[in-house]
Write an enzyme that holds these catalytic residues in place. Structure first.
Site, mmCIF file in Angstrom:
data_model
loop_
_atom_site.group_PDB
_atom_site.id
_atom_site.type_symbol
_atom_site.label_atom_id
_atom_site.label_comp_id
_atom_site.label_asym_id
_atom_site.label_seq_id
_atom_site.Cartn_x
_atom_site.Cartn_y
_atom_site.Cartn_z
ATOM 1 N N ASP A 270 -60.754 36.637 4.299
ATOM 2 C CA ASP A 270 -61.923 36.413 5.142
ATOM 3 C C ASP A 270 -61.469 35.710 6.434
ATOM 4 O O ASP A 270 -60.932 36.355 7.322
ATOM 5 C CB ASP A 270 -62.927 35.598 4.316
ATOM 6 C CG ASP A 270 -64.269 35.426 4.990
ATOM 7 O OD1 ASP A 270 -64.560 36.172 5.927
ATOM 8 O OD2 ASP A 270 -65.041 34.537 4.568
ATOM 9 N N ARG B 194 -69.128 36.720 -11.312
ATOM 10 C CA ARG B 194 -67.744 37.201 -11.349
ATOM 11 C C ARG B 194 -67.570 38.317 -12.378
ATOM 12 O O ARG B 194 -66.667 39.143 -12.269
ATOM 13 C CB ARG B 194 -66.787 36.064 -11.726
ATOM 14 C CG ARG B 194 -66.658 34.964 -10.686
ATOM 15 C CD ARG B 194 -65.459 34.092 -11.043
ATOM 16 N NE ARG B 194 -65.478 32.798 -10.371
ATOM 17 C CZ ARG B 194 -64.995 32.580 -9.149
ATOM 18 N NH1 ARG B 194 -64.469 33.557 -8.452
ATOM 19 N NH2 ARG B 194 -65.032 31.371 -8.618
HETATM 20 P P1 IMP Z 1 -60.761 32.441 3.626
HETATM 21 O O1 IMP Z 1 -59.890 31.235 3.506
HETATM 22 O O2 IMP Z 1 -61.926 32.209 4.556
HETATM 23 O O3 IMP Z 1 -60.028 33.725 3.977
HETATM 24 O O4 IMP Z 1 -61.473 32.556 2.243
HETATM 25 C C1 IMP Z 1 -61.147 33.423 1.278
HETATM 26 C C2 IMP Z 1 -61.953 33.055 0.047
HETATM 27 O O5 IMP Z 1 -63.352 32.916 0.349
HETATM 28 C C3 IMP Z 1 -61.863 34.170 -0.945
HETATM 29 O O6 IMP Z 1 -60.777 33.977 -1.809
HETATM 30 C C4 IMP Z 1 -63.181 34.053 -1.654
HETATM 31 O O7 IMP Z 1 -63.090 33.121 -2.696
HETATM 32 C C5 IMP Z 1 -64.144 33.509 -0.638
HETATM 33 N N1 IMP Z 1 -64.951 34.601 -0.048
HETATM 34 C C6 IMP Z 1 -64.901 35.077 1.203
HETATM 35 N N2 IMP Z 1 -65.772 36.082 1.384
HETATM 36 C C7 IMP Z 1 -66.399 36.254 0.202
HETATM 37 C C8 IMP Z 1 -67.407 37.176 -0.261
HETATM 38 O O8 IMP Z 1 -67.909 38.058 0.442
HETATM 39 N N3 IMP Z 1 -67.781 37.023 -1.564
HETATM 40 C C9 IMP Z 1 -67.255 36.079 -2.391
HETATM 41 N N4 IMP Z 1 -66.299 35.227 -2.013
HETATM 42 C C10 IMP Z 1 -65.879 35.305 -0.722
#
Ligand code: IMP
Ligand code: MG
Length: 179
Positions: free
Chosen positions: A102, A164
């Site tokens: 993300d 989940r």
């Molecule tokens: P980042 O550090 O922002 O890239 O976060 C990644 C983490 O955010 C992932 O491992 C997920 O746990 C959570 N995440 C991001 N987008 C989603 C989504 O659409 N659904 C569920 N979890 C998400």
């Protein structure tokens, strides 16, 4: 279908085809290598279980967990490792397996952390990629699908630790988020 789900984005059969495709790429690239697959808890476990059983090269399995904390509900760049590796990755080819890339905060931190243990290589394999929200300069080496800026649940991914266990990827009804 679960009563909280508004629509299904990827059904079980579509997810299986995605796993086949990603596994084919890994099997082609890692044949004969000494590989450690590192699953990021908890979201990656369902994808990892399906992917792992499709791999035909020798590989070890390990897990890490990280939490990203900050003010409010927005994930910050302050990542903290809550569970570290248990096996030695020195000289090994590491594949990080994640549910969704993300902002990139989590994976860029973990990638740098693993790099300090002198692995031969570190690559990223993610089931979903949400490039619209990226904050860090990071991209996946292997990815299942690129998705729009939507919040998805199921197949390992949660909302508030729930959903989940759904066997598909879905989008929740808007009222669930405002509860
Ligand atoms: P980042 O550090 O922002 O890239 O976060 C990644 C983490 O955010 C992932 O491992 C997920 O746990 C959570 N995440 C991001 N987008 C989603 C989504 O659409 N659904 C569920 N979890 C998400
Ligand atoms: Mg996660």
């Amino acid at each position: 279908m679960n009563k909280d789900v508004e629509r299904i984005l990827y059904n079980e059969q579509q997810l299986s085809v995605i796993c086949d495709r990603v596994a084919d790429q890994l099997n082609r690239d890692y044949k004969g290598h000494q590989v450690v697959l590192v699953g990021i808890l908890k979201g990656s476990v369902v994808f990892l279980a399906d992917l792992f059983r499709r791999l035909d090269f020798e590989c070890c399995l390990d897990f890490m967990a990280a939490s990203s904390y900050g003010s409010g509900t927005v994930s910050s760049g302050n990542v903290r490792i809550t569970k570290d590796l248990s096996c030695n990755i020195r000289g090994k080819d590491v594949i990080i397996v994640e549910d969704i890339l993300d902002t990139g905060n989590t994976l860029s931190y973990i990638r740098d952390h693993l790099g300090a243990f002198s692995p031969a290589s570190v690559r990223i394999c993610t089931l979903f990629d949400k490039p619209a929200r990226r904050k860090k300069n990071i991209s996946a080496d292997y990815k299942g699908e690129t998705i729009d800026d939507l919040f998805i649940v199921g197949y390992g991914l949660d909302y508030d630790e729930k959903y989940r266990n759904l066997p598909y990827i879905g989008i929740l009804k808007p009222e669930i988020y405002t509860k």
